[in-house]
Design a protein around this motif. Sequence first.
Motif, PDB file in Angstrom:
ATOM      1  N   ASN A 135       0.833  -1.210   0.000  1.00 23.16           N
ATOM      2  CA  ASN A 135       0.000   0.000   0.000  1.00 23.16           C
ATOM      3  C   ASN A 135       0.863   1.253   0.000  1.00 23.16           C
ATOM      4  OD1 ASN A 135      -2.626  -1.085  -0.139  1.00 23.16           O
ATOM      5  ND2 ASN A 135      -2.556  -1.608   2.031  1.00 23.16           N
ATOM      6  N   SER A 169      -6.289   6.367  -3.884  1.00 24.32           N
ATOM      7  CA  SER A 169      -6.987   5.112  -3.658  1.00 24.32           C
ATOM      8  C   SER A 169      -8.043   5.288  -2.567  1.00 24.32           C
ATOM      9  CB  SER A 169      -6.001   4.018  -3.259  1.00 24.32           C
ATOM     10  OG  SER A 169      -6.687   2.803  -3.064  1.00 24.32           O
ATOM     11  N   ARG A 191      -8.398  -0.488  -1.609  1.00 22.39           N
ATOM     12  CA  ARG A 191      -7.449  -1.360  -2.319  1.00 22.39           C
ATOM     13  C   ARG A 191      -7.466  -2.731  -1.652  1.00 22.39           C
ATOM     14  NH1 ARG A 191      -2.586   1.355  -1.844  1.00 22.39           N
ATOM     15  NH2 ARG A 191      -3.114   2.588  -3.688  1.00 22.39           N
ATOM     16  N   GLU A 244      -7.993  -1.670  -7.095  1.00 17.26           N
ATOM     17  CA  GLU A 244      -8.279  -0.464  -6.333  1.00 17.26           C
ATOM     18  C   GLU A 244      -9.353   0.369  -7.003  1.00 17.26           C
ATOM     19  OE1 GLU A 244      -4.639   1.758  -5.906  1.00 17.26           O
ATOM     20  OE2 GLU A 244      -4.306   1.880  -8.044  1.00 17.26           O
TER      21      GLU A 244
END
Length: 165
Positions: free
Chosen positions: A31, A90, A93, A108
Amino acid sequence: MKRLIAAFLLFVASLGAHAQPVDPALARAVNAFVDEWHDDAAHARMAYFDKIAPDGVYIGTDKHELWHRDEFKAWADKFFKRGSAWSFKSVRRNVYASPDGQFIWFDEILDTPNMGPCMASGVIRKTAKGFEILHYQLSFAVPNELAGQVMGLVKNFEAKPQAAK
Protein backbone atom coordinates in the motif's frame (compact mmCIF):
# COMPACT_ATOMS: atom_id res chain seq x y z
CA MET A 1 4.66 -9.94 -26.08
CA LYS A 2 0.86 -9.85 -25.80
CA ARG A 3 0.79 -13.64 -25.46
CA LEU A 4 3.45 -13.48 -22.76
CA ILE A 5 1.43 -10.90 -20.83
CA ALA A 6 -1.77 -12.92 -21.25
CA ALA A 7 -0.03 -16.10 -20.08
CA PHE A 8 1.42 -14.30 -17.09
CA LEU A 9 -1.97 -12.83 -16.14
CA LEU A 10 -3.59 -16.25 -16.43
CA PHE A 11 -0.84 -17.65 -14.22
CA VAL A 12 -1.38 -14.92 -11.65
CA ALA A 13 -5.14 -15.41 -11.81
CA SER A 14 -4.67 -19.13 -11.16
CA LEU A 15 -2.71 -18.24 -8.06
CA GLY A 16 -5.79 -16.46 -6.73
CA ALA A 17 -7.29 -19.79 -5.75
CA HIS A 18 -4.12 -20.51 -3.79
CA ALA A 19 -3.43 -17.00 -2.53
CA GLN A 20 -2.40 -16.95 1.07
CA PRO A 21 -3.85 -14.44 3.46
CA VAL A 22 -1.63 -11.45 2.88
CA ASP A 23 0.78 -10.81 5.69
CA PRO A 24 -0.25 -7.45 7.21
CA ALA A 25 3.33 -6.14 6.97
CA LEU A 26 3.45 -7.04 3.25
CA ALA A 27 0.07 -5.38 2.66
CA ARG A 28 1.27 -2.20 4.42
CA ALA A 29 4.46 -2.18 2.34
CA VAL A 30 2.53 -2.70 -0.90
CA ASN A 31 0.00 0.00 0.00
CA ALA A 32 2.81 2.44 0.82
CA PHE A 33 4.58 1.59 -2.46
CA VAL A 34 1.48 2.06 -4.64
CA ASP A 35 0.42 5.21 -2.75
CA GLU A 36 3.90 6.66 -3.27
CA TRP A 37 3.76 5.70 -6.96
CA HIS A 38 0.50 7.62 -7.33
CA ASP A 39 1.97 10.54 -5.38
CA ASP A 40 5.01 10.56 -7.70
CA ALA A 41 2.66 11.22 -10.63
CA ALA A 42 0.71 13.87 -8.72
CA HIS A 43 3.98 15.73 -8.09
CA ALA A 44 5.59 14.90 -11.46
CA ARG A 45 8.50 12.99 -9.94
CA MET A 46 10.30 10.86 -12.50
CA ALA A 47 10.71 8.19 -9.78
CA TYR A 48 7.21 7.22 -10.96
CA PHE A 49 8.73 5.39 -13.93
CA ASP A 50 11.47 3.77 -11.84
CA LYS A 51 8.72 1.92 -9.98
CA ILE A 52 7.60 0.27 -13.22
CA ALA A 53 9.63 -2.78 -14.23
CA PRO A 54 11.72 -2.36 -17.39
CA ASP A 55 9.41 -4.91 -19.01
CA GLY A 56 6.34 -3.43 -17.32
CA VAL A 57 3.10 -2.53 -19.07
CA TYR A 58 0.63 0.30 -18.39
CA ILE A 59 -2.83 0.09 -19.92
CA GLY A 60 -4.74 3.36 -19.93
CA THR A 61 -8.41 4.08 -20.48
CA ASP A 62 -8.22 4.54 -24.27
CA LYS A 63 -8.15 1.38 -26.37
CA HIS A 64 -4.89 2.55 -27.95
CA GLU A 65 -3.10 2.96 -24.62
CA LEU A 66 -1.06 -0.18 -24.13
CA TRP A 67 2.32 1.18 -23.15
CA HIS A 68 5.60 -0.49 -22.36
CA ARG A 69 7.39 1.47 -19.64
CA ASP A 70 9.77 3.47 -21.84
CA GLU A 71 7.05 4.27 -24.40
CA PHE A 72 4.76 5.35 -21.57
CA LYS A 73 7.53 7.54 -20.13
CA ALA A 74 8.08 9.24 -23.51
CA TRP A 75 4.34 9.81 -23.99
CA ALA A 76 3.86 11.15 -20.44
CA ASP A 77 6.87 13.50 -20.57
CA LYS A 78 4.71 16.50 -21.50
CA PHE A 79 2.56 15.94 -18.39
CA PHE A 80 5.54 15.55 -16.07
CA LYS A 81 7.16 18.72 -17.45
CA ARG A 82 4.20 20.82 -16.32
CA GLY A 83 4.84 19.92 -12.66
CA SER A 84 1.83 17.69 -12.06
CA ALA A 85 0.90 14.74 -14.22
CA TRP A 86 -2.27 13.13 -12.83
CA SER A 87 -3.70 12.60 -9.39
CA PHE A 88 -5.03 9.22 -8.26
CA LYS A 89 -6.08 8.63 -4.66
CA SER A 90 -6.99 5.11 -3.66
CA VAL A 91 -10.36 4.92 -1.94
CA ARG A 92 -10.15 1.15 -1.49
CA ARG A 93 -7.45 -1.36 -2.32
CA ASN A 94 -7.37 -5.15 -2.02
CA VAL A 95 -3.96 -6.82 -1.94
CA TYR A 96 -3.27 -10.48 -2.73
CA ALA A 97 -0.02 -12.45 -2.89
CA SER A 98 1.38 -15.70 -4.20
CA PRO A 99 2.27 -18.24 -1.52
CA ASP A 100 5.95 -17.26 -1.68
CA GLY A 101 5.14 -13.52 -1.62
CA GLN A 102 7.14 -12.86 -4.80
CA PHE A 103 4.12 -11.81 -6.84
CA ILE A 104 1.51 -9.45 -5.52
CA TRP A 105 -1.62 -8.30 -7.28
CA PHE A 106 -4.13 -5.70 -6.28
CA ASP A 107 -7.29 -3.95 -7.34
CA GLU A 108 -8.28 -0.46 -6.33
CA ILE A 109 -10.99 2.12 -6.65
CA LEU A 110 -9.56 5.55 -7.35
CA ASP A 111 -10.75 9.07 -6.82
CA THR A 112 -9.42 11.17 -9.68
CA PRO A 113 -10.18 14.91 -10.01
CA ASN A 114 -10.14 14.89 -13.82
CA MET A 115 -11.70 11.52 -14.69
CA GLY A 116 -14.04 10.88 -11.77
CA PRO A 117 -14.14 7.46 -10.17
CA CYS A 118 -11.85 4.90 -11.76
CA MET A 119 -10.86 1.33 -11.11
CA ALA A 120 -7.47 -0.24 -11.59
CA SER A 121 -5.60 -3.46 -11.06
CA GLY A 122 -1.94 -4.20 -10.98
CA VAL A 123 0.67 -6.91 -10.66
CA ILE A 124 3.83 -6.32 -8.64
CA ARG A 125 7.01 -8.36 -8.50
CA LYS A 126 9.08 -8.41 -5.32
CA THR A 127 12.80 -8.22 -6.07
CA ALA A 128 15.97 -7.93 -4.02
CA LYS A 129 15.79 -4.15 -4.60
CA GLY A 130 12.11 -3.86 -3.63
CA PHE A 131 8.86 -3.83 -5.55
CA GLU A 132 8.33 -3.17 -9.25
CA ILE A 133 5.09 -2.89 -11.19
CA LEU A 134 4.79 -5.44 -13.97
CA HIS A 135 1.31 -4.57 -15.12
CA TYR A 136 -1.20 -1.83 -14.38
CA GLN A 137 -4.60 -1.36 -15.96
CA LEU A 138 -6.78 1.70 -15.46
CA SER A 139 -10.46 1.93 -16.36
CA PHE A 140 -13.37 4.27 -15.88
CA ALA A 141 -15.90 3.11 -13.30
CA VAL A 142 -19.13 3.35 -15.28
CA PRO A 143 -22.33 2.57 -13.37
CA ASN A 144 -24.25 -0.27 -15.00
CA GLU A 145 -27.27 2.00 -15.36
CA LEU A 146 -25.22 4.29 -17.63
CA ALA A 147 -23.43 1.58 -19.61
CA GLY A 148 -25.90 1.70 -22.54
CA GLN A 149 -25.49 5.47 -22.90
CA VAL A 150 -21.71 5.24 -22.68
CA MET A 151 -21.60 2.43 -25.22
CA GLY A 152 -23.78 4.51 -27.56
CA LEU A 153 -21.37 7.43 -27.27
CA VAL A 154 -18.41 5.15 -27.97
CA LYS A 155 -20.17 3.54 -30.94
CA ASN A 156 -20.97 6.96 -32.45
CA PHE A 157 -17.42 8.17 -31.85
CA GLU A 158 -15.91 5.05 -33.42
CA ALA A 159 -18.09 5.52 -36.51
CA LYS A 160 -16.46 8.89 -37.22
CA PRO A 161 -13.48 8.87 -39.64
CA GLN A 162 -11.16 10.72 -37.21
CA ALA A 163 -11.71 7.99 -34.59
CA ALA A 164 -9.65 5.51 -36.62
CA LYS A 165 -6.10 5.80 -35.38
